[in-house]
Design an enzyme around this catalytic site. Sequence first.
Site, PDB file in Angstrom:
ATOM      1  N   HIS A   1      66.876  25.805  17.073  1.00  0.00           N
ATOM      2  CA  HIS A   1      65.424  25.682  16.965  1.00  0.00           C
ATOM      3  C   HIS A   1      64.753  26.112  18.269  1.00  0.00           C
ATOM      4  O   HIS A   1      63.768  26.856  18.254  1.00  0.00           O
ATOM      5  CB  HIS A   1      65.075  24.235  16.612  1.00  0.00           C
ATOM      6  CG  HIS A   1      63.630  24.009  16.334  1.00  0.00           C
ATOM      7  ND1 HIS A   1      62.828  23.261  17.173  1.00  0.00           N
ATOM      8  CD2 HIS A   1      62.833  24.418  15.313  1.00  0.00           C
ATOM      9  CE1 HIS A   1      61.608  23.219  16.671  1.00  0.00           C
ATOM     10  NE2 HIS A   1      61.585  23.915  15.545  1.00  0.00           N
TER      11      HIS A   1
ATOM     12  N   GLU B   1      58.979  29.047   9.908  1.00  0.00           N
ATOM     13  CA  GLU B   1      60.371  29.351   9.544  1.00  0.00           C
ATOM     14  C   GLU B   1      61.349  28.702  10.517  1.00  0.00           C
ATOM     15  O   GLU B   1      62.397  28.191  10.107  1.00  0.00           O
ATOM     16  CB  GLU B   1      60.595  30.860   9.468  1.00  0.00           C
ATOM     17  CG  GLU B   1      60.096  31.496   8.195  1.00  0.00           C
ATOM     18  CD  GLU B   1      60.788  30.943   6.953  1.00  0.00           C
ATOM     19  OE1 GLU B   1      62.027  30.767   6.950  1.00  0.00           O
ATOM     20  OE2 GLU B   1      60.082  30.675   5.966  1.00  0.00           O
TER      21      GLU B   1
END
Length: 124
Positions: A47, A89
């Site tokens: 992430h 996303e």
Amino acid sequence: DLWQFGQMMNDVMREYVVFNYLYYGCYCGWGGIGKPRDATDRCCFVHDCCYGKVTGCNPKTDSYTYTYSEENGDVVCGGDDLCKKQICECDRVAATCFRDNKDTYDTKYWLYGAKNCQEESEPC
């Protein structure tokens, strides 16, 4: 933005989990160093790397739109702004990663602290 990421995590995991991941391992929370400690921490590492590739907007403060389906657990990122879709996303992949690796969550890594993450960081 980070608030939306927390909401998305709660949606995908179907429970309130944000604080369980806020200071987990070497990468969950603000920034990160060292080597990811387990699959859950790796979700945060990926992430962070994803946020690092976003240009033209701020992943931590810019909001986006998404829908969540309680029926199938899917998140769909919406809106016309490509940069904000990229943020969404990144968050979608991480929230799904947390769900898929829920069994690897180990309380010994909660509130782990940067002092335990002194190895050289691996590249994204």
